[in-house]
Design a protein around this motif. Structure first.
Motif, PDB file in Angstrom:
ATOM      1  N   ASP A   5       1.419   1.465  -1.589  1.00 37.84           N
ATOM      2  CA  ASP A   5       0.517   1.191  -0.517  1.00 37.84           C
ATOM      3  C   ASP A   5       0.272   2.457   0.214  1.00 37.84           C
ATOM      4  O   ASP A   5       1.114   2.902   0.950  1.00 37.84           O
ATOM      5  N   LEU A   6      -1.106   2.621   0.609  1.00 35.40           N
ATOM      6  CA  LEU A   6      -1.361   3.674   1.448  1.00 35.40           C
ATOM      7  C   LEU A   6      -2.300   2.968   2.445  1.00 35.40           C
ATOM      8  O   LEU A   6      -3.278   2.438   2.166  1.00 35.40           O
ATOM      9  N   ASN A   7      -1.808   2.708   3.615  1.00 25.98           N
ATOM     10  CA  ASN A   7      -2.534   2.397   4.899  1.00 25.98           C
ATOM     11  C   ASN A   7      -3.043   3.079   5.769  1.00 25.98           C
ATOM     12  O   ASN A   7      -2.183   4.014   6.213  1.00 25.98           O
ATOM     13  N   VAL A   8      -4.300   3.268   6.041  1.00 24.26           N
ATOM     14  CA  VAL A   8      -5.051   4.230   6.755  1.00 24.26           C
ATOM     15  C   VAL A   8      -5.846   3.450   8.045  1.00 24.26           C
ATOM     16  O   VAL A   8      -6.561   2.529   7.786  1.00 24.26           O
ATOM     17  N   GLY A  34      -1.986  14.113  -7.775  1.00 28.47           N
ATOM     18  CA  GLY A  34      -1.672  13.360  -9.017  1.00 28.47           C
ATOM     19  C   GLY A  34      -1.547  11.961  -9.092  1.00 28.47           C
ATOM     20  O   GLY A  34      -1.197  11.321  -9.909  1.00 28.47           O
ATOM     21  N   GLY A  35      -2.236  11.322  -8.049  1.00 30.70           N
ATOM     22  CA  GLY A  35      -2.062   9.860  -8.013  1.00 30.70           C
ATOM     23  C   GLY A  35      -3.548   9.146  -8.403  1.00 30.70           C
ATOM     24  O   GLY A  35      -4.506   9.868  -8.594  1.00 30.70           O
ATOM     25  N   THR A  36      -3.348   7.881  -8.770  1.00 28.93           N
ATOM     26  CA  THR A  36      -4.618   7.128  -9.044  1.00 28.93           C
ATOM     27  C   THR A  36      -4.729   5.945  -8.300  1.00 28.93           C
ATOM     28  O   THR A  36      -3.765   5.366  -7.770  1.00 28.93           O
ATOM     29  N   ILE A  37      -5.925   5.603  -7.763  1.00 29.29           N
ATOM     30  CA  ILE A  37      -6.164   4.484  -6.884  1.00 29.29           C
ATOM     31  C   ILE A  37      -6.438   3.219  -7.973  1.00 29.29           C
ATOM     32  O   ILE A  37      -7.079   3.399  -8.793  1.00 29.29           O
ATOM     33  N   VAL A  38      -5.668   2.172  -7.544  1.00 26.46           N
ATOM     34  CA  VAL A  38      -5.462   1.175  -8.281  1.00 26.46           C
ATOM     35  C   VAL A  38      -6.741  -0.030  -7.799  1.00 26.46           C
ATOM     36  O   VAL A  38      -7.513  -0.257  -8.338  1.00 26.46           O
ATOM     37  N   THR A  39      -6.370  -0.084  -6.359  1.00 26.78           N
ATOM     38  CA  THR A  39      -7.489  -1.007  -5.505  1.00 26.78           C
ATOM     39  C   THR A  39      -7.485  -0.359  -4.288  1.00 26.78           C
ATOM     40  O   THR A  39      -6.665   0.242  -3.663  1.00 26.78           O
ATOM     41  N   LEU A  40      -8.793  -0.544  -3.765  1.00 33.69           N
ATOM     42  CA  LEU A  40      -9.139  -0.322  -2.301  1.00 33.69           C
ATOM     43  C   LEU A  40      -9.504  -1.464  -1.555  1.00 33.69           C
ATOM     44  O   LEU A  40     -10.326  -2.309  -2.064  1.00 33.69           O
ATOM     45  N   LEU A  61      -8.280   0.785   6.054  1.00 36.90           N
ATOM     46  CA  LEU A  61      -8.289   1.041   4.610  1.00 36.90           C
ATOM     47  C   LEU A  61      -7.034   0.873   3.961  1.00 36.90           C
ATOM     48  O   LEU A  61      -5.997   1.446   4.505  1.00 36.90           O
ATOM     49  N   ILE A  62      -6.982  -0.004   2.833  1.00 40.45           N
ATOM     50  CA  ILE A  62      -5.577  -0.062   2.346  1.00 40.45           C
ATOM     51  C   ILE A  62      -5.773   0.175   0.877  1.00 40.45           C
ATOM     52  O   ILE A  62      -6.550  -0.411   0.178  1.00 40.45           O
ATOM     53  N   TYR A  63      -5.048   1.314   0.479  1.00 45.72           N
ATOM     54  CA  TYR A  63      -5.157   1.702  -0.832  1.00 45.72           C
ATOM     55  C   TYR A  63      -4.041   1.196  -1.644  1.00 45.72           C
ATOM     56  O   TYR A  63      -2.929   1.405  -0.960  1.00 45.72           O
ATOM     57  N   LYS A  64      -4.149   1.044  -2.966  1.00 47.95           N
ATOM     58  CA  LYS A  64      -2.987   0.646  -3.584  1.00 47.95           C
ATOM     59  C   LYS A  64      -2.878   1.716  -4.697  1.00 47.95           C
ATOM     60  O   LYS A  64      -4.003   2.267  -5.581  1.00 47.95           O
ATOM     61  N   LEU A  65      -1.870   2.654  -4.836  1.00 50.96           N
ATOM     62  CA  LEU A  65      -1.794   3.581  -5.532  1.00 50.96           C
ATOM     63  C   LEU A  65      -0.651   3.656  -6.629  1.00 50.96           C
ATOM     64  O   LEU A  65       0.150   2.921  -6.409  1.00 50.96           O
TER      65      LEU A  65
END
Lengths: 103, 102
Positions: A5-8, A34-40, A61-65
């Motif tokens: 999870d990437l929380n910004v 080299g990551g891919t975004i699963v959901t935003l 912003l909450i990304y799932k990577l």
């Protein structure tokens, strides 16, 4: 590949153009690592429990990577340089810790 | 294990059996056994975005409540503490909150 999870938390008073720039920067940083975004998940402006940089609000912003495990630091260092990024939290997902039962 | 399955009736013998009571200090108090909501699959321990759910496990001043108050088992308490700390980092929960006196 591990899921993260990437929380910004961004500056809450950005206009639409600035916001688009920030989001593009974040997405580029993820791609470069080299990551891919699963959901935003975009929560938008939200009142926080305490002040960050004298603002009680933040743009969430909450990304799932999905990315390699040694690349998280690369994303963090590049994003922390941005002035509008106020808080950053990278969390490794722990599906084996989940307790909620799906019905 | 057996504790979770016991029925929460108003039986006076029915109490939290963590510590032996009746040490001569005051009367014996019957207590309902608490159930771990994470163990029963009701709540999600790893969900640090759900501030509303986590509020149940912190005090009015923002401290993490001990598990003797909330009934969470030891494993889930460790994970819950981590989850609360993450929620604090992204501003969803307070590190501390002032107690308002009237």
């Amino acid at each position: 590949m591990v899921n993260y999870d990437l929380n910004v938390i961004l500056n809450p008073s950005l206009d639409a153009a600035q916001l688009a720039v920030e989001k593009e920067y974040i997405e580029n940083a993820i791609k470069n690592a080299g990551g891919t975004i699963v959901t935003l998940d975009e929560w938008g402006n939200r009142r926080m429990a305490y002040h960050i940089k004298k603002d009680r609000e933040g743009y969430y912003l909450i990304y799932k990577l999905e990315m390699a495990a040694d690349q998280t630091n690369a994303i963090q260092t590049s994003l922390r340089l941005r002035d509008h990024v106020r808080r950053l939290l990278v969390v490794r997902q722990r599906p084996e810790w989940k307790t909620k039962k799906e019905k | 294990m057996a504790r979770e399955e016991r029925k929460t009736t108003g039986n006076s013998r029915d109490r939290d059996d963590k510590k032996p009571r009746g040490n001569g200090k005051g009367p014996k108090r019957p207590r309902k056994p608490k159930v771990d909501p994470f163990k029963t699959g009701e709540l999600e321990v790893t969900d640090y975005h759900d501030a509303k759910m986590l509020r149940r496990f912190i005090s009015d001043t923002g401290k993490i409540l001990p598990r003797r108050r909330t009934g969470v088992n030891a494993k889930n308490q460790r994970r819950l503490a981590l989850t609360i700390k993450r929620a604090r980092q992204i501003g969803l929960l307070p590190f501390m909150e002032k107690l308002v006196r009237r």
